[in-house]
Every structure is written in structure tokens, then in C-alpha cells.
Design an enzyme around this catalytic site. Structure first.
Site, PDB file in Angstrom:
ATOM      1  N   ASN A 155       0.805  -1.294   0.065  1.00 28.38           N
ATOM      2  CA  ASN A 155       0.081  -0.105  -0.023  1.00 28.38           C
ATOM      3  C   ASN A 155       0.861   1.071  -0.012  1.00 28.38           C
ATOM      4  O   ASN A 155       1.481   1.617   1.039  1.00 28.38           O
ATOM      5  CB  ASN A 155      -0.832  -0.051   1.161  1.00 28.38           C
ATOM      6  CG  ASN A 155      -1.962   1.000   1.150  1.00 28.38           C
ATOM      7  OD1 ASN A 155      -2.085   2.000   0.459  1.00 28.38           O
ATOM      8  ND2 ASN A 155      -2.960   0.921   2.161  1.00 28.38           N
ATOM      9  N   ARG A 212      -2.406  -2.139  -3.742  1.00 28.19           N
ATOM     10  CA  ARG A 212      -3.625  -1.106  -3.619  1.00 28.19           C
ATOM     11  C   ARG A 212      -3.436   0.258  -4.759  1.00 28.19           C
ATOM     12  O   ARG A 212      -2.527   0.718  -4.614  1.00 28.19           O
ATOM     13  CB  ARG A 212      -3.647  -0.377  -2.272  1.00 28.19           C
ATOM     14  CG  ARG A 212      -4.973   0.588  -2.148  1.00 28.19           C
ATOM     15  CD  ARG A 212      -4.886   1.436  -0.889  1.00 28.19           C
ATOM     16  NE  ARG A 212      -5.702   2.446  -0.916  1.00 28.19           N
ATOM     17  CZ  ARG A 212      -5.691   3.369  -0.494  1.00 28.19           C
ATOM     18  NH1 ARG A 212      -4.583   3.672   0.215  1.00 28.19           N
ATOM     19  NH2 ARG A 212      -6.728   4.323  -0.410  1.00 28.19           N
ATOM     20  N   HIS A 234     -11.788   4.715  -1.364  1.00 29.73           N
ATOM     21  CA  HIS A 234     -11.654   3.689  -0.302  1.00 29.73           C
ATOM     22  C   HIS A 234     -12.280   2.561  -0.465  1.00 29.73           C
ATOM     23  O   HIS A 234     -12.959   1.922   0.498  1.00 29.73           O
ATOM     24  CB  HIS A 234     -12.354   4.584   0.929  1.00 29.73           C
ATOM     25  CG  HIS A 234     -11.525   5.879   1.327  1.00 29.73           C
ATOM     26  ND1 HIS A 234     -12.042   7.118   1.372  1.00 29.73           N
ATOM     27  CD2 HIS A 234     -10.174   5.992   1.556  1.00 29.73           C
ATOM     28  CE1 HIS A 234     -10.958   7.842   1.838  1.00 29.73           C
ATOM     29  NE2 HIS A 234      -9.852   7.325   1.884  1.00 29.73           N
ATOM     30  N   ARG A 244      -6.858  17.943   2.470  1.00 33.09           N
ATOM     31  CA  ARG A 244      -7.655  18.301   1.333  1.00 33.09           C
ATOM     32  C   ARG A 244      -8.742  19.002   1.501  1.00 33.09           C
ATOM     33  O   ARG A 244      -9.484  18.640   2.692  1.00 33.09           O
ATOM     34  CB  ARG A 244      -7.903  16.847   0.381  1.00 33.09           C
ATOM     35  CG  ARG A 244      -6.787  16.335  -0.204  1.00 33.09           C
ATOM     36  CD  ARG A 244      -6.814  14.802  -0.661  1.00 33.09           C
ATOM     37  NE  ARG A 244      -6.508  13.772   0.391  1.00 33.09           N
ATOM     38  CZ  ARG A 244      -6.738  12.657   0.325  1.00 33.09           C
ATOM     39  NH1 ARG A 244      -7.609  12.239  -0.720  1.00 33.09           N
ATOM     40  NH2 ARG A 244      -6.438  11.730   1.007  1.00 33.09           N
ATOM     41  N   GLY A 276      -8.568   5.366  10.727  1.00 34.68           N
ATOM     42  CA  GLY A 276      -7.669   5.959  11.921  1.00 34.68           C
ATOM     43  C   GLY A 276      -8.507   6.691  12.951  1.00 34.68           C
ATOM     44  O   GLY A 276      -8.527   6.569  13.873  1.00 34.68           O
ATOM     45  N   GLU A 289     -11.981   4.905  13.866  1.00 39.45           N
ATOM     46  CA  GLU A 289     -11.645   4.091  15.026  1.00 39.45           C
ATOM     47  C   GLU A 289     -11.199   4.373  16.430  1.00 39.45           C
ATOM     48  O   GLU A 289     -11.609   3.839  17.427  1.00 39.45           O
ATOM     49  CB  GLU A 289     -10.825   2.752  14.254  1.00 39.45           C
ATOM     50  CG  GLU A 289     -11.336   2.167  13.178  1.00 39.45           C
ATOM     51  CD  GLU A 289      -9.961   1.300  12.685  1.00 39.45           C
ATOM     52  OE1 GLU A 289      -9.359   0.932  13.305  1.00 39.45           O
ATOM     53  OE2 GLU A 289     -10.290   0.991  11.212  1.00 39.45           O
ATOM     54  N   HIS A 290     -10.504   5.609  16.249  1.00 39.48           N
ATOM     55  CA  HIS A 290      -9.917   5.759  17.690  1.00 39.48           C
ATOM     56  C   HIS A 290     -10.137   7.205  18.295  1.00 39.48           C
ATOM     57  O   HIS A 290      -9.625   7.522  19.192  1.00 39.48           O
ATOM     58  CB  HIS A 290      -8.397   5.780  17.441  1.00 39.48           C
ATOM     59  CG  HIS A 290      -7.770   4.651  16.917  1.00 39.48           C
ATOM     60  ND1 HIS A 290      -7.885   3.476  17.544  1.00 39.48           N
ATOM     61  CD2 HIS A 290      -7.193   4.116  15.613  1.00 39.48           C
ATOM     62  CE1 HIS A 290      -7.476   2.173  16.795  1.00 39.48           C
ATOM     63  NE2 HIS A 290      -6.999   2.916  15.644  1.00 39.48           N
ATOM     64  N   GLU A 295      -7.769  -3.344   4.588  1.00 36.66           N
ATOM     65  CA  GLU A 295      -7.807  -3.168   3.375  1.00 36.66           C
ATOM     66  C   GLU A 295      -6.816  -4.028   2.841  1.00 36.66           C
ATOM     67  O   GLU A 295      -6.803  -4.623   1.476  1.00 36.66           O
ATOM     68  CB  GLU A 295      -7.205  -1.792   2.856  1.00 36.66           C
ATOM     69  CG  GLU A 295      -8.385  -0.594   3.168  1.00 36.66           C
ATOM     70  CD  GLU A 295      -7.773   0.717   3.108  1.00 36.66           C
ATOM     71  OE1 GLU A 295      -8.055   1.503   2.373  1.00 36.66           O
ATOM     72  OE2 GLU A 295      -6.736   0.948   4.060  1.00 36.66           O
TER      73      GLU A 295
END
Length: 415
Positions: free
Chosen positions: A23, A105, A193, A253, A346, A349-350, A397
Site C-alpha cells: 500500500n 492497492r 476507499h 484536502r 484511523g 476507529e480511535h 484493506e
């Protein structure tokens, strides 16, 4: 430095098929090694890690169960040298087994590639044409493919596309409000994604059963971010579009932006296409608004600061959350309601505080958060009485790429 041909044993050099997943980003390469002989394919790799800081003064190598350590990469060709390092480290762990394929990927497959494909020179040339659509990822993945095609033609290189999962969305969702000739030229909403969302389609069905087949919005919130509306575990709409700039506000972005603002910015600042691209991809989003960081966990530490610094930190997070709330609501409208909201990647989840703020904004849809479960990053973080089941589901992924690569190799053998 050059890569030794023996650094990655392939077909004919041993027994037991392994899949190496790469990746590749602009300054890092994540890798994972999967046992392709096991049935079913294990979710956890035999070994994984990453080289990060490529091209900078502080590159390091991290791996499973071991703290990252600094590495020195060739200054002229740091990316090529990082690949060499990964191949050598992988070779040290093979124990006589062989790598039968490398899965890559690849962010953009354009209007031609939806299924994983074995890459040869012709396919590689096609994929290079999509570099302007995903400049943060596409060129680096293809550089890795090209190097390995050149140096190890005996090992299959398989491209797994982030756009592939969204091929199920209706034409009305793909169509852009441009002259119709643009559609014929391939300008459409592709979505990204996809490897992450493909994993969600599998993992959510396993954990939640039939409930996962309802009206679901998955929030992939990382440095890049997007939402996917799923029904029947298939994509029906998504926030990213023709490029990975569309939709949600991200780390650096813009997300969705009035095109007139881009034209005006180019005019008053006399920016070239390359310069305005750099602003939109690298200087905007959370970093641009806050002036502090591209990461919510860092910005939140400055919300209480006095003066402009604190105000910009607060505005950056407020705008970030508001855009997610607005886009989630718009996807709920497409779905005709919302049964399940899933956070992954990231930030998703956290970051309990990000999830809390988003769910507060979605209370009108019946989303009610269980504060303790949210703090614990539990698989289900909604209250029992919540009309929307709110979930946290780690993505994977790399496993999807390994699975797709095995399927690609199997189909090519049958053909």
C-alpha cells in the site's frame, strides 16, 4: 542501490504460496504478508509493517511487534530503496516458502478497471493515465509495480482498485452536471476507499447479520476521508467523486468546494495548475483552516488557546464535523433513512471525541450514543433505545487486496 534478484523468492524457488500486499503513498509504504495457501485466507497477516518518512531526513522501518527504527535510504532513489528494504526483510522471513504474487492497492481504475487485474505493460500504461486523478497515491503504487515488473517478471503483480467497490452505484449517482460529452470522456463520480468498504461489507455482515443489509452509512475517516451509503451490503452512493478531492473535509484536502472559488484563487494569486493542485491537496482541510495540524487529536489540544490560534482550532474541528454531519444526512436521504452508522479508519476507529460530536449532530435522525462504550471504542457504541445502531469496525484493506489477488490468479488459471 539495486534490488538483488534473489531478494524475493518467487515461483519455482520454494513451496507454499504467499501474497505480499503493498500500500504505497507518497512518503510511506505499508506492507503485509499473507498465507495464500490457507483456506479461508486468515484475516491477520503473517507479518506486516511499513517504511515511512521516505524522501525525508528521518525515514524509519516499523514491523509487527517491534518498535520502529531509523533507516538510511539512497538519496537519489529513496522510494526504490525503500522497496529494496522491504523485499530483503520479507525474504528473511520466508523460511523456504515462495511469494506467488504482489498485490498493490491502486487508487484509481478509471472507467475501464473495476475488478483486480494482473498488470502487464499495457495495463500499466493505462493506469498511468489516471495519475492526475489521484496524485497522492497513484504514481507511487505504479512506481512499485513498474520496478517489480522490471526486476521480478516471474512474480505476478496484481492491481486492486479503490474505485472497484462503487461500480454498483446507479448512473444518476455517477453522472456529473457537465455537458454530456464529459460522461463519454470518462468524467464521472467513481468513489474511493473501496477496499475498506469491501471489508466493511464482509465484517458487518459477520458481526451484525441481517441488520447490516439495511440502510447503512460507513464513515472512513483517516487522513483521507469519505462516506459510503450501503444497502444490501453494496455501494449506492458515496461522497468522493471524480477525484479524491471531493466530499468531506480531510487532513490536508479541501473536500467538496465551489469550483468558482478555485477559478478565483487561480486568478487573484496567478497560480498555475500545479500550484493550485498543491493548495487543494496539501495546504487545505484541517491543516489549512487550523494552521496547526492535519490531525484532529492534535488540533483538539488547542481549542482552549486564546486568540486566533484557539479560534482557528475550534473552527477547523467544527467545520470538519459539520461537513461529515451534512454529508451523512444527505446519504440518509438517498437511502430513505438510516439504520446503521459505522466508523472506521484511523480517526473513525480511535477518536471518541470526533464520533461524539458527529453523533450529536445526527441526533435528529435518532442517533443516541453510549458515552462509555464510545470511550472504549466498543464494536457497538449506541444506546439500546437509539434508532440508529452506531458501530466502530476496524478496517482491513490489506486482507481484501490479498483476497482479490487470489481470486484474480484463480480466474486467470481457469481462463
Amino acid at each position: 542501490m539495486t534490488v538483488e534478484a534473489s531478494a524475493l523468492p518467487g515461483p519455482g524457488s520454494g513451496s507454499g504460496g504467499l501474497i505480499l500486499v503493498l500500500n504505497c503513498g507518497s512518503s510511506s509504504i505499508k506492507f503485509a504478508l499473507f498465507d495464500g495457501m490457507a483456506d479461508p485466507l486468515p484475516r491477520q497477516p503473517l507479518w506486516n509493517g511499513k517504511v515511512q518518512g521516505i524522501g525525508g531526513p528521518n525515514a524509519d522501518f516499523g514491523q509487527t511487534g517491534v518498535a520502529a527504527f531509523p533507516v538510511t535510504l539512497d538519496a537519489t532513489h529513496p522510494y526504490r530503496d525503500a522497496l529494496r528494504l522491504i523485499r530483503e526483510r520479507v525474504a528473511e522471513r520466508l523460511d523456504g516458502r515462495q511469494v506467488v504474487a504482489v498485490a498493490h492497492r491502486v487508487v484509481h481504475g478509471g472507467s475501464k478497471y473495476f475488478q483486480p487485474v494482473r498488470v502487464d505493460a499495457a495495463v500499466l500504461a493505462d493506469l498511468k493515465g489516471y495519475i492526475p486523478l489521484a496524485p497522492l497515491h497513484q504514481p507511487f503504487a505504479l512506481e512499485a509495480v513498474e520496478i517489480l515488473l522490471e526486476q521480478r517478471p516471474d512474480i505476478a503483480q496484481v492491481a486492486c482498485f479503490d474505485t472497484g467497490f462503487h461500480h454498483t452505484i446507479a448512473k444518476v449517482e455517477q453522472l456529473l452536471p457537465l455537458p454530456y460529452e464529459a460522461w463519454r470522456q470518462g468524467l464521472r463520480r467513481y468513489g474511493f476507499h473501496g477496499l475498506s468498504y469491501a471489508y466493511m461489507a464482509t465484517a458487518l455482515a459477520e458481526r451484525h447479520g441481517e441488520a447490516a443489509r439495511g440502510r447503512t452509512v460507513v464513515a472512513h475517516l483517516g487522513s483521507g476521508a469519505s462516506l459510503c451509503a450501503m444497502q444490501g451490503l453494496q455501494s449506492v452512493a458515496t461522497t468522493m467523486g471524480f477525484s479524491a478531492l471531493d466530499g468531506l473535509m480531510m487532513g490536508t484536502r479541501t473536500g467538496a468546494l465551489d469550483p468558482g472559488a478555485v477559478i478565483y484563487l487561480m486568478e487573484i494569486r496567478k497560480l498555475t495548475l500545479e500550484q493550485v493542485g498543491h493548495v487543494l491537496y496539501h495546504e487545505s482541510g484541517l491543516l489549512g483552516v487550523s494552521g496547526i495540524s492535519s490531525e484532529p487529536r492534535v488540533i483538539v489540544q488547542h481549542e482552549a488557546d486564546e486568540g486566533e490560534a484557539g479560534e482557528r482550532a475550534r473552527l477547523a474541528l467544527e467545520l470538519y464535523v459539520r461537513r461529515i454531519v451534512r454529508e451523512t444526512a444527505s446519504l440518509a436521504a438517498v437511502l430513505g433513512g438510516l439504520d446503521m452508522l459505522v466508523f472506521t479508519a484511523g480517526v473513525g476507529e480511535h477518536s471518541a471525541f470526533v464520533r461524539e460530536r458527529i453523533c450529536k449532530g445526527l441526533a435528529f435522525l435518532g442517533a443516541q450514543l453510549d458515552d462509555q462504550a464510545n470511550q472504549d471504542d466498543a464494536p457497538i457504541i449506541s444506546r439500546r433505545e437509539s434508532r440508529v445502531r452506531i458501530c466502530v469496525e476496524p478496517t482491513n484493506e490489506e486482507w481484501v487486496a490479498a483476497r482479490e489477488t487470489l481470486a484474480c490468479l484463480a480466474s486467470s488459471q481457469v481462463a
